[in-house]
Design a protein around this motif. Structure first.
Motif, mmCIF file in Angstrom:
data_model
loop_
_atom_site.group_PDB
_atom_site.id
_atom_site.type_symbol
_atom_site.label_atom_id
_atom_site.label_comp_id
_atom_site.label_asym_id
_atom_site.label_seq_id
_atom_site.Cartn_x
_atom_site.Cartn_y
_atom_site.Cartn_z
ATOM 1 N N PRO A 49 1.799 4.158 -7.861
ATOM 2 C CA PRO A 49 1.917 5.349 -6.998
ATOM 3 C C PRO A 49 2.535 6.537 -7.729
ATOM 4 C CG PRO A 49 3.606 3.724 -6.457
ATOM 5 C CD PRO A 49 2.696 3.065 -7.456
ATOM 6 N N ASN A 50 2.031 7.738 -7.428
ATOM 7 C CA ASN A 50 2.614 8.966 -7.996
ATOM 8 C C ASN A 50 3.787 9.393 -7.115
ATOM 9 O OD1 ASN A 50 0.746 9.235 -10.087
ATOM 10 N ND2 ASN A 50 -0.698 10.323 -8.756
ATOM 11 N N SER A 51 4.872 8.625 -7.202
ATOM 12 C CA SER A 51 6.019 8.936 -6.336
ATOM 13 C C SER A 51 7.179 9.549 -7.110
ATOM 14 C CB SER A 51 6.471 7.673 -5.606
ATOM 15 O OG SER A 51 6.708 6.649 -6.535
ATOM 16 N N GLU A 52 6.975 9.732 -8.411
ATOM 17 C CA GLU A 52 8.063 10.362 -9.195
ATOM 18 C C GLU A 52 7.897 11.875 -9.122
ATOM 19 O OE1 GLU A 52 5.966 8.383 -11.580
ATOM 20 O OE2 GLU A 52 7.087 6.506 -11.634
ATOM 21 N N ILE A 53 7.990 12.405 -7.916
ATOM 22 C CA ILE A 53 7.798 13.846 -7.731
ATOM 23 C C ILE A 53 9.133 14.535 -8.012
ATOM 24 C CG2 ILE A 53 7.100 15.615 -6.035
ATOM 25 C CD1 ILE A 53 5.809 13.007 -4.596
ATOM 26 N N GLY A 68 -1.725 7.668 2.076
ATOM 27 C CA GLY A 68 -2.634 7.324 0.975
ATOM 28 C C GLY A 68 -2.031 6.368 -0.035
ATOM 29 N N ASP A 69 -2.546 6.429 -1.245
ATOM 30 C CA ASP A 69 -2.141 5.484 -2.297
ATOM 31 C C ASP A 69 -0.632 5.485 -2.523
ATOM 32 O OD1 ASP A 69 -4.816 5.001 -2.616
ATOM 33 O OD2 ASP A 69 -4.892 5.486 -4.763
ATOM 34 N N VAL A 70 0.019 6.635 -2.298
ATOM 35 C CA VAL A 70 1.449 6.732 -2.616
ATOM 36 C C VAL A 70 2.304 5.913 -1.642
ATOM 37 C CG1 VAL A 70 2.077 8.838 -1.315
ATOM 38 C CG2 VAL A 70 3.147 8.374 -3.536
ATOM 39 N N LEU A 99 9.260 -1.160 -2.663
ATOM 40 C CA LEU A 99 8.694 -2.042 -3.680
ATOM 41 C C LEU A 99 7.641 -1.315 -4.528
ATOM 42 C CD1 LEU A 99 9.434 -5.067 -3.850
ATOM 43 C CD2 LEU A 99 7.241 -5.549 -2.750
ATOM 44 N N ARG A 100 7.650 -1.496 -5.810
ATOM 45 C CA ARG A 100 6.676 -0.929 -6.759
ATOM 46 C C ARG A 100 6.618 0.600 -6.720
ATOM 47 N NH1 ARG A 100 1.264 -3.762 -5.372
ATOM 48 N NH2 ARG A 100 0.467 -2.171 -6.792
ATOM 49 N N GLY A 101 7.649 1.232 -6.111
ATOM 50 C CA GLY A 101 7.706 2.695 -6.123
ATOM 51 C C GLY A 101 6.914 3.363 -5.013
ATOM 52 N N PHE A 102 6.417 2.596 -4.044
ATOM 53 C CA PHE A 102 5.699 3.207 -2.919
ATOM 54 C C PHE A 102 6.687 3.945 -2.011
ATOM 55 C CE2 PHE A 102 2.615 -0.369 -3.735
ATOM 56 C CZ PHE A 102 1.545 0.442 -4.073
ATOM 57 N N VAL A 103 6.249 5.081 -1.469
ATOM 58 C CA VAL A 103 7.073 5.825 -0.518
ATOM 59 C C VAL A 103 7.100 5.045 0.796
ATOM 60 C CG1 VAL A 103 7.240 7.967 0.822
ATOM 61 C CG2 VAL A 103 6.518 8.058 -1.572
ATOM 62 N N GLN A 104 8.301 4.861 1.352
ATOM 63 C CA GLN A 104 8.414 4.090 2.599
ATOM 64 C C GLN A 104 8.143 4.977 3.807
ATOM 65 O OE1 GLN A 104 12.286 2.187 2.214
ATOM 66 N NE2 GLN A 104 11.204 0.293 1.726
ATOM 67 N N VAL A 105 7.298 4.471 4.696
ATOM 68 C CA VAL A 105 6.934 5.235 5.899
ATOM 69 C C VAL A 105 6.923 4.313 7.124
ATOM 70 C CG1 VAL A 105 5.511 7.041 4.817
ATOM 71 C CG2 VAL A 105 4.462 4.842 5.390
ATOM 72 N N ASN A 106 7.015 4.942 8.300
ATOM 73 C CA ASN A 106 6.870 4.161 9.531
ATOM 74 C C ASN A 106 5.402 4.247 10.002
ATOM 75 O OD1 ASN A 106 6.528 6.635 10.758
ATOM 76 N ND2 ASN A 106 8.583 6.724 11.635
ATOM 77 N N LYS A 107 5.124 3.786 11.223
ATOM 78 C CA LYS A 107 3.722 3.742 11.681
ATOM 79 C C LYS A 107 3.133 5.116 11.960
ATOM 80 C CE LYS A 107 3.494 -0.941 13.300
ATOM 81 N NZ LYS A 107 3.525 -1.846 14.433
ATOM 82 N N GLN A 108 3.987 6.116 11.998
ATOM 83 C CA GLN A 108 3.485 7.499 12.148
ATOM 84 C C GLN A 108 3.360 8.144 10.759
ATOM 85 O OE1 GLN A 108 5.869 6.219 14.346
ATOM 86 N NE2 GLN A 108 4.170 5.964 15.784
ATOM 87 N N LEU A 109 3.604 7.369 9.716
ATOM 88 C CA LEU A 109 3.545 7.842 8.332
ATOM 89 C C LEU A 109 4.693 8.814 8.001
ATOM 90 C CD1 LEU A 109 1.228 6.387 6.978
ATOM 91 C CD2 LEU A 109 0.340 7.183 9.148
ATOM 92 N N GLN A 110 5.761 8.729 8.792
ATOM 93 C CA GLN A 110 6.925 9.577 8.549
ATOM 94 C C GLN A 110 7.860 8.833 7.593
ATOM 95 O OE1 GLN A 110 9.442 10.271 11.980
ATOM 96 N NE2 GLN A 110 9.681 12.426 11.416
ATOM 97 N N THR A 111 8.380 9.573 6.609
ATOM 98 C CA THR A 111 9.297 8.938 5.656
ATOM 99 C C THR A 111 10.695 8.888 6.286
ATOM 100 O OG1 THR A 111 9.998 11.013 4.647
ATOM 101 C CG2 THR A 111 7.989 9.998 3.760
ATOM 102 N N SER A 112 11.673 8.469 5.497
ATOM 103 C CA SER A 112 13.055 8.431 6.009
ATOM 104 C C SER A 112 13.590 9.848 6.197
ATOM 105 C CB SER A 112 13.959 7.690 5.034
ATOM 106 O OG SER A 112 13.273 6.642 4.441
ATOM 107 N N ASP A 113 12.869 10.833 5.699
ATOM 108 C CA ASP A 113 13.233 12.234 5.896
ATOM 109 C C ASP A 113 12.356 12.776 7.031
ATOM 110 O OD1 ASP A 113 13.429 15.072 5.690
ATOM 111 O OD2 ASP A 113 14.179 14.811 3.638
ATOM 112 N N PRO A 114 12.964 13.188 8.152
ATOM 113 C CA PRO A 114 12.148 13.569 9.325
ATOM 114 C C PRO A 114 11.140 14.692 9.052
ATOM 115 C CG PRO A 114 14.521 13.730 9.804
ATOM 116 C CD PRO A 114 14.400 13.289 8.383
#
Ligand code: FAD
Length: 473
Positions: A276-280, A313-315, A292-307
């Motif tokens: 994943p291209n998560s080293e932004i 996608g792949d990230v 795990l493996r550098g994937f961005v963590q999201v909930n079922k709405q695809l929201q990250t831990s930052d509101p």
């Protein structure tokens, strides 16, 4: 209009996740800025993934069919391959599609910025672009930065003889011999292209079978066929070392079944997965968390831990497929727009565009076994399909994975020519909670390969017209 309609959102990355999200957001009346380094949207899928590989696989299929035609009394001379014309046709396809997306962006009044985004904080991006950097603040940001080929550091060589999928798609030349490291779908698809163009292709896979993750009975017909068109398939084998020499790359193999420990190849394609291209840059200034493996963590709405930040996608994880990315993109935008949504598909189809193709969706037999889940499997071999006979491709098979109590379709697996087109019916069946009876009673056109889905359901009931299988009680 919802109260969210004044929101200004940024989408970082213009792949199938990013442009689908940006376009839907614009359709819903949101203000949208889409940022990507390329001149037009498209991402990996259009520029160096799905589209160029499928254009080349189409050509590979044509070459194979023209050779096979002698079995039907039609003999063609060996094809003359004009590589630069083939390359420009493939590039033309990419250009038309990406140009079309550029036009669709303009028509939807999406602000498209050609550049790279970094975070200043959760709402502000610094965009590097020709003509100088620019800082822009948004209400919400959707990360759709995708993925890139994984590299094994010990197998890194600084030579054009060593290719990743992007270099292989460039089609600079047709090497006499090509080693594909990795028996996943990308390696096998590109190996298929080069084998058809005339390379002697070998594939090495460290696991005991090709396409780990797919059911073995689906992989078998493919293994048999590429066993003939490829030079060799080395399983349970790793590449221990690689060294460039004047006439190629010397590869050292390791494993219990290795017969030839060293071999020189003109070119080597490394296809061992994607990262994943998560080293932004600046992501640490936000609350986004990586798992795990550098994937961005999201909930079922695809929201990250930052509101304020969503990711798609792949990230965000497997399966790294374009259609998963675009559906996640649509869910993220709907969530931002205040709709009650969640990304929880019952089936995400996977297609391997080799020859034969392999496609599956929903529950696989392997998964059911691993989970100790009781299932019934109904298989229809294409040897009994009239249509398969007319196209001389009887090695295929269609199977349904069924719930033994409810007779509900939990998964579908297909191997055979055109399986990728056929799987859509399976996806619909799984999503709509269809029963085996629904499929058996749906009139399918004759003679088509689509009938094999219906015929598999008939096999389940022991009532297949074209096959005698006693009903399993
Ligand atoms: P991507 O398409 O990866 O796009 C991400 C974009 O973000 C890129 O343009 C990147 O440059 C940009 N970006 C990254 N960082 C930044 C930043 N900081 N600022 C701005 N932009 C940034 N999938 C299928 O479903 N079917 C197939 O047949 C298929 N075939 C494939 C064949 C090959 C050879 C490869 C390599 C992949 C294939 N895939 C296929 C996978 C598919 O390409 C990906 O799953 C899909 O592209 C993911 O979409 P995405 O939107 O997540 O990101």
């Amino acid at each position: 209009m919802t109260e969210t309609s004044n929101l200004h959102i940024a989408v970082v990355g213009g792949g199938p996740g990013g442009y689908a999200a940006a376009f839907l957001a614009a359709d819903l009346g949101l203000r949208v800025t889409l940022i990507d380094p390329e001149a037009n949207p498209g991402g990996v899928c259009l520029y160096r993934g799905c589209i160029p590989s499928k254009a080349l696989l189409h050509v590979a299929k044509l070459i194979d069919e023209s050779r096979h035609a002698k079995n039907w009394g039609i003999e063609y001379a060996d094809p003359k391959i004009d590589l630069s014309r083939l390359r420009s046709w493939k590039e033309g396809v990419v250009k038309k599609l990406t140009g079309g997306l550029g036009l669709l962006s303009k028509q939807r009044k999406v602000e498209y910025i050609q550049g790279r985004a970094a975070f200043e904080n959760s709402n502000t991006l610094r965009i590097s672009k020709v003509g100088g950097d620019q800082s822009l603040t948004f209400d919400r940001i959707i990360l759709a930065t995708g993925s890139r080929p994984a590299i094994i550091p010990s197998l890194k060589l600084d030579t054009p003889r060593l290719m990743d999928s992007t270099a292989a798609l460039d089609l600079k030349e047709v090497p006499g011999t090509l080693l594909v490291i990795g028996g996943g779908y990308i390696g096998l698809e590109l190996g298929t292209v080069y084998a058809a163009l005339g390379s002697k292709v070998s594939v090495v896979e460290m696991l005991p079978g090709l396409l780990p993750g797919a059911d073995r009975d689906l992989v078998l017909p493919l293994h048999k066929r590429i066993g003939k068109s490829f030079d060799s398939i080395l399983l349970n084998t790793t590449v221990a070392a690689m060294k460039e020499e004047s006439n190629g790359i010397r590869v050292t193999f390791d494993g219990p079944e290795v017969k030839e420990r060293e071999k020189v190849f003109d070119k080597v394609l490394v296809s061992v997965g994607r990262k994943p291209n998560s080293e932004i840059p600046g992501l640490d200034k936000t609350q986004v968390q990586l798992g795990l493996r550098g994937f961005v963590q999201v909930n079922k709405q695809l929201q990250t831990s930052d509101p304020a930040i969503y990711a798609i996608g792949d990230v965000v994880g497997e399966p790294m497929l374009a259609h998963k990315a675009s559906h996640e993109g649509r869910t993220a935008v709907e969530a931002i727009a205040g709709h009650k949504v969640a990304f929880e598909p019952a089936a995400i189809p996977a297609v391997v565009f080799t020859d034969p193709e392999i496609a599956w969706c929903g529950l696989t037999e392997t998964q059911a076994q691993n989970e100790n889940r009781e299932i019934k499997v109904a298989k229809f071999p294409w040897a009994a399909s009239g249509r398969a006979m007319t196209v001389d491709r009887t090695e295929g098979m269609t199977k349904l994975i069924l719930d033994p109590q409810t007779e509900r379709v939990l998964g579908v697996g297909i191997v055979g020519a055109g399986a990728g087109e056929l799987i859509a019916e399976g996806v619909l069946a799984v999503e709509m909670a269809a029963l085996a009876r629904d499929i058996a009673m749906t009139i399918h056109p004759h003679p088509t390969l689509s009938e094999t889905v219906m015929q598999a359901a008939e096999v389940f009931f022991g009532t297949s017209t074209d096959l005698y299988r006693p009903k399993k009680m």
